[in-house]
Design a protein around this motif. Structure first.
Motif, PDB file in Angstrom:
ATOM      1  N   ALA A 119      -3.945   4.225 -13.936  1.00 45.74           N
ATOM      2  CA  ALA A 119      -2.601   4.193 -13.346  1.00 45.74           C
ATOM      3  C   ALA A 119      -2.577   3.352 -12.076  1.00 45.74           C
ATOM      4  CB  ALA A 119      -2.138   5.622 -13.039  1.00 45.74           C
ATOM      5  N   SER A 120      -3.639   3.440 -11.277  1.00 46.80           N
ATOM      6  CA  SER A 120      -3.663   2.681 -10.022  1.00 46.80           C
ATOM      7  C   SER A 120      -3.664   1.184 -10.286  1.00 46.80           C
ATOM      8  CB  SER A 120      -4.884   3.077  -9.183  1.00 46.80           C
ATOM      9  OG  SER A 120      -6.086   2.592  -9.750  1.00 46.80           O
TER      10      SER A 120
ATOM     11  N   ILE B 123       0.832  -1.203   0.000  1.00 45.59           N
ATOM     12  CA  ILE B 123       0.000   0.000   0.000  1.00 45.59           C
ATOM     13  C   ILE B 123       0.867   1.254   0.000  1.00 45.59           C
ATOM     14  CG2 ILE B 123      -1.571   1.355   1.450  1.00 45.59           C
ATOM     15  CD1 ILE B 123      -2.977  -1.256   2.162  1.00 45.59           C
ATOM     16  N   PHE B 124       1.938   1.242   0.791  1.00 47.94           N
ATOM     17  CA  PHE B 124       2.831   2.403   0.802  1.00 47.94           C
ATOM     18  C   PHE B 124       3.405   2.664  -0.582  1.00 47.94           C
ATOM     19  CE2 PHE B 124       7.125   4.128   1.015  1.00 47.94           C
ATOM     20  CZ  PHE B 124       6.896   5.329   1.681  1.00 47.94           C
TER      21      PHE B 124
ATOM     22  N   LEU C 140      -6.860  -5.639  -3.597  1.00 51.73           N
ATOM     23  CA  LEU C 140      -6.450  -4.246  -3.403  1.00 51.73           C
ATOM     24  C   LEU C 140      -6.662  -3.441  -4.671  1.00 51.73           C
ATOM     25  CD1 LEU C 140      -5.112  -2.068  -1.657  1.00 51.73           C
ATOM     26  CD2 LEU C 140      -2.887  -2.916  -2.438  1.00 51.73           C
ATOM     27  N   ALA C 141      -6.311  -4.013  -5.820  1.00 55.83           N
ATOM     28  CA  ALA C 141      -6.495  -3.308  -7.093  1.00 55.83           C
ATOM     29  C   ALA C 141      -7.972  -3.029  -7.355  1.00 55.83           C
ATOM     30  CB  ALA C 141      -5.895  -4.132  -8.228  1.00 55.83           C
TER      31      ALA C 141
ATOM     32  N   MET D  54     -12.545   0.735  -7.338  1.00 53.56           N
ATOM     33  CA  MET D  54     -13.911   1.052  -6.948  1.00 53.56           C
ATOM     34  C   MET D  54     -13.977   2.405  -6.240  1.00 53.56           C
ATOM     35  SD  MET D  54     -16.454  -1.115  -4.452  1.00 53.56           S
ATOM     36  CE  MET D  54     -15.503  -0.662  -2.978  1.00 53.56           C
ATOM     37  N   LEU D  55     -13.031   2.664  -5.350  1.00 55.56           N
ATOM     38  CA  LEU D  55     -13.021   3.932  -4.621  1.00 55.56           C
ATOM     39  C   LEU D  55     -12.725   5.110  -5.548  1.00 55.56           C
ATOM     40  CD1 LEU D  55     -11.134   2.731  -1.423  1.00 55.56           C
ATOM     41  CD2 LEU D  55     -13.547   3.355  -1.587  1.00 55.56           C
ATOM     42  N   LEU D  56     -11.792   4.915  -6.469  1.00 51.56           N
ATOM     43  CA  LEU D  56     -11.514   5.974  -7.446  1.00 51.56           C
ATOM     44  C   LEU D  56     -12.695   6.165  -8.390  1.00 51.56           C
ATOM     45  CD1 LEU D  56      -7.771   5.238  -8.234  1.00 51.56           C
ATOM     46  CD2 LEU D  56      -8.681   7.289  -7.134  1.00 51.56           C
TER      47      LEU D  56
END
Length: 520
Positions: free
Chosen positions: A148-149, A25-26, A193-194, A199-201
Motif C-alpha cells: 500500500a505504501s 509525506i503528510f 521516498l518510496a 525498506m523501513l517497513l
C-alpha cells in the motif's frame, strides 16, 4: 542534457523541496495510517465471515480499478472543494485493498492448533486476538502495508492538479514547462521516498518475524525521522527577508492573517504569471503561497470558495464556462458583463485585463496547409475528414469546440488529446495535421507553422483578466499594487516570455523577471 546550466538550475528547484516533500509525506503517511486503521479491523471482521469478505473485497477491488486522476476528480466534485482533503481521501481509498487482503490472508493462516491452545488456557476472544492471532498474522499484514505504501507514495504525485502540494508539483510543472531539472528532482525524491519507506517497513516486517524489539524500534525511529525531515530542511534553508520601502509604509502596517494564495492553470504562461503576481504582492510586503496546475473550472471555484486569492483567467473561458454564454459580443462588452457577473454571484473582483489576448488558434504545418490550400477554418472543413487534430483534452469538451464544430462543420478523421508541450512535436513529426494552440505560445511564431483564420468569429476573445478573492479585495494596498498590472503586458511580450521557457529552455523565474523588466 547534464551540462553546467542543468546543474546550475538544481539549487533553485531544491529551494521548493521542504514544502513539496513535506506535503507529499503528510499525504502519504497520514493516508497509509488511516488505511491501516480502516483495513485491519475490517480484515479481522471479514476473516471469519466469508459472505462479508466477498462483499467488502469486491468493493475494495472496484475502488482500486478507478484511475487515479478519475478518483481525484470524483472526490473534488463530491466534496465541492480542492486541496488536501480530496487528495487525502482518494489516497486512503487506494491504500485499503492491499492491507485488507493481507489482513484476511494473515488471519486465515494462523495455525488452528495455536487457537485451540489459546482457548485451552482460558483466553477470551479479544485476548486470543491480541496475544496469539495478530502477532502470528503481523508479517503478512505488514507486507500488505508495504504494498500500500508503494502505491500511495506514487499516487500522491497526482495530487498536484487538485491543488494539494506534493512532489508531483515538480513532475507536472517540469512537463508543462519542458524543464528536465524539475522532472528529475521530482522523480528522484518520489522514488527515493518510496524505496526508503519500503525498506523501513521491511525492517518492521522482519521485526515481527523475529520478535525483535531492536528491529521494530529502529524501523519506527527511521519512519519518524523521514516524517520530520521536511522540518529539518526548512530549518536549515535560508529565508529571504522583505524589507518594506518608504513608499510601501501603508502596506507594511497591514496585518496579514495568512498568506495570499496565487492560483494558476497547468501551462507555461500561467506559471510565468504566477511568478509575476507573486513579485507584485511581495513588493507590497505581502506573504504568498502558490497552488498551480488547477483546471479551468477548479481554479475559478477555488477562488469563489476562498481557497485561492488571485489568478489570471481568460474572458472567453469565463464567458463560455462560467456564464454559459455563446453569443458574440465585443471584447469590452464581454469584460464588463464578466466583471458584473462575478461580483454579483460570488464577490470576486475583476481588476481588469492585463493587456494581452490568448485566443485559441488552429494551426497547421505551413507546407501541408499550402499544398491543401487551407488558410481558414472554412477551408479546413473541406479536408478535415482526412486529417488528425491534436490539442489538450480540455478543449474537446469545451463549448468553444462545439460551436466551431457546429458553425464550420468540422469532422476530423481522428482527434488526439495531449499536453500542449507535446503537440508541437506531434505536428512536426506528422503525428498530427492540425493543432489547437494559444496565440501567446512562443512556438506558434515558427516559420514552419501557419495559423488558420476564423472568418466567422466563432471563437470568442480570450483577454487575460486578473481576478481576486473578496478577502484580497479588502486589502487596499495589495489590490492597488495588482491594479498597476492592468494593461501592461502586450501579446508580443507574453509570447516572448513563453518562448523563453518553451523554446530557449530558460527557467520560469527568468521569464518572469524578463516580463517584470519589460513592463516597468
Amino acid at each position: 542534457m547534464f551540462d553546467a546550466d542543468f546543474w546550475a538550475r538544481v539549487p533553485y528547484q531544491l529551494s521548493f523541496l521542504p514544502d513539496r516533500l513535506g506535503g507529499h509525506i503528510f499525504l502519504a503517511f497520514t493516508s497509509i495510517l488511516a488505511g491501516v486503521l480502516i483495513s485491519i479491523p475490517l480484515g479481522i471482521f471479514c476473516a471469519r465471515r466469508p459472505k462479508a469478505e466477498r462483499v467488502v473485497v469486491t468493493i475494495a477491488n472496484i475502488i482500486q480499478t478507478i484511475p487515479g486522476m478519475a478518483l481525484l476528480a470524483i472526490m473534488v466534485f463530491a466534496l465541492n472543494r480542492t486541496g488536501v482533503l480530496p487528495a487525502w481521501i482518494a489516497l486512503v481509498l487506494y491504500s485499503i485493498l492491499p492491507i485488507l487482503r493481507n489482513t484476511i490472508a494473515g488471519m486465515k493462516t494462523v495455525d488452528p492448533g495455536c487457537i485451540e491452545a489459546a482457548n485451552g488456557i482460558g483466553l477470551n476472544k479479544w485476548q486470543r486476538l491480541r496475544i496469539v492471532e495478530l502477532p502470528l498474522a503481523s508479517p503478512t499484514i505488514i507486507a500488505g502495508i508495504r504494498t500500500a505504501s508503494a502505491w500511495v507514495v506514487g499516487a500522491a504525485t497526482l495530487a498536484y492538479p487538485v491543488g494539494a502540494t506534493s512532489l508531483g508539483d515538480y513532475i507536472f510543472a517540469g512537463l508543462q514547462t519542458t524543464n528536465p531539472v524539475a522532472l528529475l528532482v521530482g522523480c528522484v525524491f518520489s522514488a527515493g521516498l518510496a524505496l526508503l519507506l519500503d525498506m523501513l517497513l521491511g525492517g518492521l516486517e522482519r521485526a515481527s518475524q523475529r520478535r525483535s524489539k531492536a528491529w521494530a524500534l529502529g524501523s519506527i525511529g527511521g519512519m519518524v525521522a523521514v516524517a520530520l525531515s521536511p522540518l529539518l530542511l526548512k530549518a536549515v534553508q535560508p529565508h529571504p527577508t522583505i524589507t518594506p520601502t518608504d513608499h510601501l509604509a501603508e502596506a507594511s502596517e497591514f496585518t496579514q492573517e495568512k498568506p495570499y494564495v496565487i492560483g494558476g492553470k497547468p501551462f507555461t504562461e500561467q506559471y510565468i504569471l504566477i511568478e509575476h503576481l507573486q513579485d507584485a504582492l511581495q513588493e507590497a510586503n505581502r506573504q504568498t503561497d502558490v497552488k498551480a496546475g488547477l483546471g479551468s473550472t477548479v481554479v475559478l471555484q477555488s477562488l469563489q470558495r476562498g481557497e485561492i486569492d488571485c489568478y489570471v483567467d481568460y474572458s472567453g473561458t469565463l464567458w463560455a464556462n462560467e456564464m454559459q454564454r455563446s453569443d458574440n459580443v465585443s471584447s469590452a462588452e464581454m469584460l464588463i458583463d464578466i466583471a458584473t457577473n462575478l461580483k454579483e454571484s460570488s464577490g470576486v473582483l475583476a481588476l481588469g485585463p492585463l493587456g494581452f489576448s490568448n485566443d485559441y488558434v488552429f494551426a497547421m504545418r505551413k507546407e501541408q496547409a499550402e499544398q491543401l490550400g487551407i488558410k481558414s477554418l472554412e477551408d479546413l472543413a473541406t479536408h478535415s475528414g482526412n486529417l488528425t487534430a491534436a490539442c489538450e483534452i480540455e478543449f474537446w469538451s469545451r463549448p468553444e469546440w462545439k460551436n466551431v464544430q457546429s458553425e464550420y462543420g468540422l469532422q476530423f478523421g481522428n482527434t488526439k488529446s495531449m499536453d500542449a508541450t507535446l503537440m508541437y512535436g506531434a505536428l512536426q513529426r506528422g503525428d498530427a495535421d492540425v493543432i489547437v494552440g494559444y496565440r501567446t505560445d512562443g512556438r506558434l511564431a515558427s516559420d514552419e507553422i501557419v495559423e488558420l483564420t476564423d472568418p466567422r468569429f466563432v471563437l470568442p476573445p480570450y483577454d487575460a483578466v486578473l481576478l481576486v478573492s473578496p478577502r484580497l479585495a479588502k486589502d487596499r494596498a495589495a489590490t492597488e499594487r495588482l491594479r498597476k498590472m492592468v494593461n501592461t503586458i502586450s501579446t508580443e511580450q507574453m509570447r516572448n516570455s513563453n518562448g523563453m521557457v518553451d523554446i530557449k529552455k530558460k527557467s520560469v523565474v527568468e521569464a518572469a523577471n524578463s516580463l517584470d523588466a519589460s513592463t516597468k
